[in-house]
Design an enzyme around this catalytic site. Structure first.
Site, PDB file in Angstrom:
ATOM      1  N   CYS A 181      54.542  11.045 122.796  1.00 10.24           N
ATOM      2  CA  CYS A 181      55.727  11.729 122.279  1.00 10.24           C
ATOM      3  C   CYS A 181      56.088  11.125 120.920  1.00 10.24           C
ATOM      4  O   CYS A 181      57.223  10.705 120.687  1.00 10.24           O
ATOM      5  CB  CYS A 181      56.895  11.640 123.255  1.00 10.24           C
ATOM      6  SG  CYS A 181      57.326   9.956 123.773  1.00 10.24           S
ATOM      7  N   GLY A 197      57.373  12.617 135.911  1.00 11.70           N
ATOM      8  CA  GLY A 197      57.440  14.062 135.707  1.00 11.70           C
ATOM      9  C   GLY A 197      56.080  14.729 135.741  1.00 11.70           C
ATOM     10  O   GLY A 197      55.896  15.785 136.367  1.00 11.70           O
TER      11      GLY A 197
END
Length: 454
Positions: free
Chosen positions: A381, A270
């Site tokens: 994350c 991504g």
């Protein structure tokens, strides 16, 4: 729950064709792999779709199996308390798939509102299929009948955010973030998240096309229904799936057009796509050939290009230095529990120290790849400070060629709440609130920007 050919021949033809049984069987097998074998749900699901119980299921049954699994994991704390209350002698040992059968059955009865006769009868059939669970089929029937009658009231009376958050996570978060923030995180993790798309252009137009809305990040958010591949724009490469928070670290590199950028631990791609679309000359580095294959497929669909290197990012030395390096490091992923509800049960506090050690090695090598004056963005994350704030502080302590470059609200379209006092980015799952919980939230991310001395 894998059946041999002899077991298959012993099945009742009527039962084999019970409506909804294949979806329940798939859900039980997925839960058994996650909770019994501690395998990540994403990997188990991928294998199941390729050559497992999900392979030949119609889309409707696949969706049902996923819903059962996700609900069972998100509400596991409540479900365990309800089930345990109806087991006079506790959960039997060496009982095969008895536990995931009860867990998934209770999830259907309490939260998915499945008619009791369907949920209970199918659960009993699943127990009878499993040689080790078969002798407990009457127990399944008795427990789930009591769940159907009393389970919803018992579950509703509990401290929902607390009981659905395992002790190891709750204790860590409460110590670091305080009880109020911990409760907000835990509450957000109970809600199935929407999907965010990073679009190449015309966010408003794509939001209308998918019945979504445009976020402050210019991401397009929508409530998913059906397969992603069937959405308008997928085949044309007009967008890619990327959480609004995951979109932010690459933005912290600023203008990258014409610059040479290394994207470390890049798969599934991504952020590589972001950088390539912004005009950077990108080298995408990962040690997994399979994941890099997926990255290459994604770039091809999007009509974007990047160099791909299969290498260990802790030691990779390509013989050149880069204008910028993006390191989105492997981590505990505790900021993504709302998307990956298996994380509290496949990981533990013991995983954090080894991950932090790996992150430190990755950071040291990433810093060595920078040109003088180059920019390094480090992100995870994770909600754990050992993987975020403490990691960057330690790096600055051992590398005096680097300095922290604080993030400004203007870079985040005015979202000052996403910036920690240190100047680092820190998002939480309960942020980005919209009109309902189903539309709200974002992944928990940490990101820091560092500059190498000229």
């Amino acid at each position: 729950m894998t059946f041999t050919s002899k077991q298959a021949r012993r099945r009742s033809p009527t039962r084999d064709f019970q409506v909804g049984l294949p979806a329940r069987r798939a859900a039980v097998e997925l839960l058994d792999a996650v909770l019994g074998k501690k395998q990540p749900l994403g990997e188990v699901l991928s294998r199941s779709l390729d050559a497992g119980p999900m392979f030949d299921l119609p889309q409707r049954d696949r969706a049902l199996a996923r819903a059962i699994v996700a609900t069972s994991l998100r509400r596991k704390g409540q479900l365990d308390i309800v089930i345990d209350g109806f087991l006079e002698r506790g959960m039997p040992e060496k009982a095969g798939t008895l536990y995931p059968i009860l867990l998934s059955g209770a999830a259907q009865l309490i939260f998915l509102k499945t008619p009791p006769h369907a949920a209970i009868d199918l659960a009993v059939t699943l127990a009878q299929y499993d040689p080790r669970a078969r002798r407990y089929d009457k127990l399944v029937n008795a427990v789930l009948r009591r769940v159907a009658e009393h389970g919803e009231a018992i579950a509703a009376a509990l401290d929902v955010t607390r009981v659905n958050t395992p002790d190891w996570l709750w204790a860590r978060w409460e110590r670091v973030w305080g009880e109020e923030r911990t409760r907000a995180i835990a509450e957000a993790n109970l809600v199935e998240p929407p999907l965010d798309l990073t679009v190449k252009d015309d966010p408003a137009g794509w939001a209308e096309a998918v019945s979504g809305r445009v976020l402050p990040t210019r991401s397009v958010r929508f409530l998913p229904k059906g397969r992603i591949e069937s959405l308008p724009g997928y085949q044309d490469g007009a967008w890619w799936v990327q959480d609004a928070a995951a979109f932010l670290p690459a933005r912290l590199l600023g203008t990258v057009a014409g610059k040479r950028v290394a994207d470390l631990c890049a798969a599934p791609g991504g952020k590589t796509a972001q950088l390539a679309f912004a005009g950077a000359s990108v080298v995408a580095v990962d040690d997994s050939k399979a994941r890099l294959g997926l990255l290459a497929e994604n770039l091809a669909r999007l009509g974007l290009e990047a160099e791909i290197a299969t290498a260990d990012a802790t030691t990779w030395q390509p013989g050149e230095h880069f204008d910028a390096v993006l390191l989105d490091a492997p981590c505990s992923s505790t900021g993504t529990i709302r998307r990956h509800p298996d994380i509290p049960y496949t990981k533990s506090a013991r995983d954090i120290a080894p991950l932090a050690a790996l992150q430190a090695r990755l950071l040291d090598n990433a810093a060595s790849l920078l040109k003088p004056g180059g920019t390094l963005v480090y992100s995870v994350c994770s909600l754990e400070p050992e993987e975020g704030e403490a990691q960057v502080a330690a790096l600055l302590g051992r590398n005096d060629a680097l300095r922290l470059d604080p993030v400004s609200p203007g870079e985040l379209r005015g979202e000052a709440d996403w910036i920690w006092p240190s100047g680092c980015l820190r998002t939480f799952p309960y942020q980005l609130k919209l009109d309902t919980p189903e539309w709200s939230g974002m992944d928990g991310f940490f990101a820091a920007r560092l500059i190498r001395a000229a």
